[in-house]
Structure formats: structure tokens, C-alpha cells
Design an enzyme around this catalytic site. Sequence first.
Site, PDB file in Angstrom:
ATOM      1  N   CYS A 116      32.691  45.749  43.860  1.00 23.06           N
ATOM      2  CA  CYS A 116      33.205  44.401  44.146  1.00 23.06           C
ATOM      3  C   CYS A 116      32.621  43.803  45.413  1.00 23.06           C
ATOM      4  O   CYS A 116      32.847  42.634  45.712  1.00 23.06           O
ATOM      5  CB  CYS A 116      34.727  44.431  44.236  1.00 23.06           C
ATOM      6  SG  CYS A 116      35.473  44.758  42.638  1.00 23.06           S
ATOM      7  N   HIS A 256      36.908  38.266  48.455  1.00 29.61           N
ATOM      8  CA  HIS A 256      36.874  38.838  47.114  1.00 29.61           C
ATOM      9  C   HIS A 256      38.284  38.755  46.525  1.00 29.61           C
ATOM     10  O   HIS A 256      39.274  38.959  47.228  1.00 29.61           O
ATOM     11  CB  HIS A 256      36.400  40.292  47.195  1.00 29.61           C
ATOM     12  CG  HIS A 256      36.564  41.028  45.905  1.00 29.61           C
ATOM     13  ND1 HIS A 256      36.035  40.562  44.724  1.00 29.61           N
ATOM     14  CD2 HIS A 256      37.226  42.187  45.607  1.00 29.61           C
ATOM     15  CE1 HIS A 256      36.343  41.408  43.759  1.00 29.61           C
ATOM     16  NE2 HIS A 256      37.080  42.386  44.263  1.00 29.61           N
ATOM     17  N   ASN A 286      39.992  39.462  38.693  1.00 25.78           N
ATOM     18  CA  ASN A 286      38.916  40.087  39.468  1.00 25.78           C
ATOM     19  C   ASN A 286      37.640  40.106  38.624  1.00 25.78           C
ATOM     20  O   ASN A 286      37.529  40.873  37.676  1.00 25.78           O
ATOM     21  CB  ASN A 286      39.352  41.513  39.849  1.00 25.78           C
ATOM     22  CG  ASN A 286      38.341  42.219  40.735  1.00 25.78           C
ATOM     23  OD1 ASN A 286      37.218  41.753  40.910  1.00 25.78           O
ATOM     24  ND2 ASN A 286      38.745  43.350  41.283  1.00 25.78           N
TER      25      ASN A 286
HETATM   26  O1  UT7 Z   1      38.168  44.949  43.517  1.00 26.29           O
HETATM   27  C1  UT7 Z   1      37.857  46.295  43.725  1.00 26.29           C
HETATM   28  C2  UT7 Z   1      38.856  46.925  44.569  1.00 26.29           C
HETATM   29  N1  UT7 Z   1      40.120  47.003  43.876  1.00 26.29           N
HETATM   30  C3  UT7 Z   1      41.231  46.614  44.490  1.00 26.29           C
HETATM   31  O2  UT7 Z   1      41.174  46.111  45.587  1.00 26.29           O
HETATM   32  C4  UT7 Z   1      42.547  46.914  43.805  1.00 26.29           C
HETATM   33  C5  UT7 Z   1      43.507  47.558  44.787  1.00 26.29           C
HETATM   34  N2  UT7 Z   1      44.749  47.945  44.192  1.00 26.29           N
HETATM   35  C6  UT7 Z   1      45.682  47.067  43.778  1.00 26.29           C
HETATM   36  O3  UT7 Z   1      45.466  45.891  43.803  1.00 26.29           O
HETATM   37  C7  UT7 Z   1      47.026  47.580  43.358  1.00 26.29           C
HETATM   38  O4  UT7 Z   1      47.161  48.931  43.751  1.00 26.29           O
HETATM   39  C8  UT7 Z   1      47.302  47.458  41.832  1.00 26.29           C
HETATM   40  C9  UT7 Z   1      47.430  46.016  41.466  1.00 26.29           C
HETATM   41  C10 UT7 Z   1      46.185  48.114  41.054  1.00 26.29           C
HETATM   42  C11 UT7 Z   1      48.632  48.151  41.517  1.00 26.29           C
HETATM   43  O5  UT7 Z   1      49.675  47.605  42.307  1.00 26.29           O
HETATM   44  P1  UT7 Z   1      50.657  48.584  43.115  1.00 26.29           P
HETATM   45  O6  UT7 Z   1      51.631  47.733  43.778  1.00 26.29           O
HETATM   46  O7  UT7 Z   1      49.800  49.466  43.984  1.00 26.29           O
HETATM   47  O8  UT7 Z   1      51.351  49.378  41.957  1.00 26.29           O
HETATM   48  P2  UT7 Z   1      51.418  50.955  41.713  1.00 26.29           P
HETATM   49  O9  UT7 Z   1      50.130  51.444  41.163  1.00 26.29           O
HETATM   50  O10 UT7 Z   1      51.964  51.624  42.925  1.00 26.29           O
HETATM   51  O11 UT7 Z   1      52.517  51.023  40.598  1.00 26.29           O
HETATM   52  C12 UT7 Z   1      53.895  50.667  40.884  1.00 26.29           C
HETATM   53  C13 UT7 Z   1      54.673  50.777  39.601  1.00 26.29           C
HETATM   54  C14 UT7 Z   1      54.420  52.086  38.839  1.00 26.29           C
HETATM   55  O12 UT7 Z   1      55.648  52.470  38.222  1.00 26.29           O
HETATM   56  P3  UT7 Z   1      56.570  53.605  38.886  1.00 26.29           P
HETATM   57  O13 UT7 Z   1      55.698  54.829  38.971  1.00 26.29           O
HETATM   58  O14 UT7 Z   1      56.963  53.081  40.212  1.00 26.29           O
HETATM   59  O15 UT7 Z   1      57.688  53.720  37.916  1.00 26.29           O
HETATM   60  C15 UT7 Z   1      53.454  51.670  37.777  1.00 26.29           C
HETATM   61  O16 UT7 Z   1      53.527  52.503  36.630  1.00 26.29           O
HETATM   62  O17 UT7 Z   1      54.267  49.720  38.717  1.00 26.29           O
HETATM   63  C16 UT7 Z   1      53.910  50.279  37.450  1.00 26.29           C
HETATM   64  N3  UT7 Z   1      52.868  49.456  36.862  1.00 26.29           N
HETATM   65  C17 UT7 Z   1      53.129  48.400  36.088  1.00 26.29           C
HETATM   66  N4  UT7 Z   1      54.278  47.858  35.650  1.00 26.29           N
HETATM   67  C18 UT7 Z   1      54.195  46.771  34.873  1.00 26.29           C
HETATM   68  C19 UT7 Z   1      51.535  49.579  37.029  1.00 26.29           C
HETATM   69  N5  UT7 Z   1      50.903  48.618  36.329  1.00 26.29           N
HETATM   70  C20 UT7 Z   1      51.878  47.867  35.742  1.00 26.29           C
HETATM   71  C21 UT7 Z   1      51.851  46.747  34.914  1.00 26.29           C
HETATM   72  N6  UT7 Z   1      53.026  46.217  34.515  1.00 26.29           N
HETATM   73  N7  UT7 Z   1      50.708  46.142  34.534  1.00 26.29           N
END
Ligand code: UT7
Length: 333
Positions: A116, A256, A286
Site C-alpha cells: 500500500c 493512504h 482500500n
Molecule cells: O493498507 C495496508 C495496510 N492495512 C491496514 O492498514 C489495515 C490495518 N488493520 C485494520 O484496519 C483493522 O485491524 C481491521 C479493519 C482489519 C479490523 O478491525 P479491528 O478493529 O482491528 O478488528 P479485529 O480484527 O480486532 O476484530 C474485532 C472483532 C472480532 O470479533 P471478536 O473476536 O472480538 O469476537 C472479529 O471477528 O470484529 C470481528 N470482525 C467482524 N465483525 C463483523 C472482523 N471482521 C468483521 C466484519 N464484520 N467484517
Amino acid sequence: MEKPKAVITGVGAYYPEYILTNEELSRMVDTTDEWIMTRVGIRERRILREPGKGSAYLGAKAVEDLFRKTGTRPEEVDLLICCTVTPDMHFPANGNIISDMAGIKNAFSFDLNAGCSGFVYGLVTAAQFVENGHYKKVVLVGAEKMSAITDYTDRTTCPLFGDAAAAVLLEPSREETGVIDYITRSDGSGWRHLLMKAGGSLNPPTFETVAAREHFIYQEGKVVFKHAVSNMADVSVEIMKRNNLSADDVAWLVPHQANMRIISATGERMGLPASKVMVNIQRYGNTTSATIPLCLYEWEEQLKKGDNLILAAFGAGFTWGAIYLKWGYNTGM
Ligand code: UT7
């Protein structure tokens, strides 16, 4: 004689017509518009659905738009760099294919992969060829068909990505406009947190790699988030400091577009009001190497000659960086 600066003299873009909404995604995987909007900030993204078309098609369309807007003839182009993680093929390079599609003949053309951070790395690279006087017209294009490597059964990644391409023209400037300063970094130990596991020479494609869904994006979201939020803000603040730029001096942050929370945190660390931060993540998601030039494309009419822009990105690798760019033209409105 002073070296010329490399200045952006035009922007073009192309994105596919099909809009994949959160509502449609919530019928494909267990997710909601509310979760995606609050955790990431994306409402919809564009998807290239026509068979037989890849990222080079998107890139060529963006380059053609750039040619039309700037009155550039393909034969004038000395160098084309395509930033992408989704080339049409492993080889030849998308840069070669896009050049062919856009009618560019005999130009130096190649691909650059920095996840990215592709556009930031690409702009720093392209600028060298202009500053050293070798090339007068350089095209830098970010072209991504992220839908080709997105697993639409994985709710943790499929809401995040979209397809698009955007291109800029770089030319020499004798004025104090263009790329003024840059900070580019990488930490290869981050490779294991954001990658496509199979399809390369380490794990060539097999029935097993396909069955294990290893030809799609794998991301440990939380780890990537933590590194992105600190590193992107750190280099943005650092480049302001070493160029004696206050928040008032900065006209725009061009970040980005991976997550609204990362964008806001970067803007806040720089002391910028939200009104100076370009954000279109809600409409495109993205698009990897295309996010930053797509912002420049959408804000072009508001940009004024002499505006101080900070471009900042973080991505797979890990790679990250920031560029201090002085905008080079008014759109004549
Ligand atoms: O561009 C290249 C670089 N990439 C980035 O900069 C991306 C960086 N990361 C992020 O933007 C975030 O980490 C994500 C958007 C990918 C995820 O957000 P998060 O707040 O870090 O969520 P998480 O992975 O900690 O998940 C929290 C909860 C989990 O459930 P539990 O374990 O707490 O029960 C996930 O299973 O949210 C759940 N979850 C979802 N729920 C509904 C993960 N994806 C989804 C979804 N819908 N699509």
C-alpha cells in the site's frame, strides 16, 4: 546549475462502474454496514467484473485519461512506472502491458511493488529520473484489481478492498514546486503479517494451495493496524518538523486510505483539522497503490499552485513513508 524539481503536472483516473455495497457484502459474509462503517469507514467499493480484464486495463484507462487531460502524446513518454500488487501476470510487468495498451512505444517501463506504500515509493523513485535530468515526461500509475486476490468468504478482509487506478504525470520544474522532501522506510520482519501466501516461487500453486485459499490476501489486522497507526503518523510529523512546517503551513494531508481510524490518528498527530485531510475511503475502500493518486484526482480542482501537501502511506512489507510535495498548478477554473 541547480537540479530541477520533479513536479506533478496532471492527474488521471479510472474506476470500474460496479459498486459493491456493505449491504450486498452482508449477504455474502457475516458482517454489517454498522461494523464496517465504525471499524473501517467504508460504505462501498468498485469492482471490475468484466471477464478478461485485469489491473493493466484499469491502469491503461487512467493513463489515457491523463493523456487527454494534459494533452500528452504517448510517444512523448520517457518512463512509465506501474505500482501494483495485482499485476495481470507475474511477468511481463504491468508497466510493459499498460505502455502497449496506451500506445507508449520504446519507453523505459517497469513495476514497483511496495504494497500500500506503492505510490509513495513510486513517486520518490520516479522523481529521481526527472531530477537527474534524464527524463522529461514520466508517468506514474497505481493500478489495482484487489478483487482478484480478495477472499469473499473471509469477513475480516473482504470488506476492505476495491479496484481502481490513477496516474500522474511528472515533469521537470525550475520553480520551488514538486517533490521537496521524503522519508521512506521498510521493516521486512513485518512480511508475515500481510501477504499472499502462495503463487510465488516459495509456494508455487498446487491443488492444495488453492483448496487452502492461499491465493488470497492474508492479513493479521490488529498487528498491521498497530504498526500503521504509529509509523504513518511518525513519518508525517517528522517530515513536517524537518521542513519547519506548522499545521497552518500544510494545505492537505493525502493519506493512504486503509482505515478511517488510521487516517484520523495521522491527521490529529500532525495537528490538522479534519477539513485538511483528504478522505474518500467511504466510496472506494482500500485500492492499495491507487488510493493517493485517486485522492489527488478528486481534489485536483481545489488544489492551488504552491499548496504544501503531505502524502503518507503504510503497507505490506512492512513499508511506509511520507512525501512533502508542493503542488505545481492551478486547474484554470
Ligand atoms: O493498507 C495496508 C495496510 N492495512 C491496514 O492498514 C489495515 C490495518 N488493520 C485494520 O484496519 C483493522 O485491524 C481491521 C479493519 C482489519 C479490523 O478491525 P479491528 O478493529 O482491528 O478488528 P479485529 O480484527 O480486532 O476484530 C474485532 C472483532 C472480532 O470479533 P471478536 O473476536 O472480538 O469476537 C472479529 O471477528 O470484529 C470481528 N470482525 C467482524 N465483525 C463483523 C472482523 N471482521 C468483521 C466484519 N464484520 N467484517
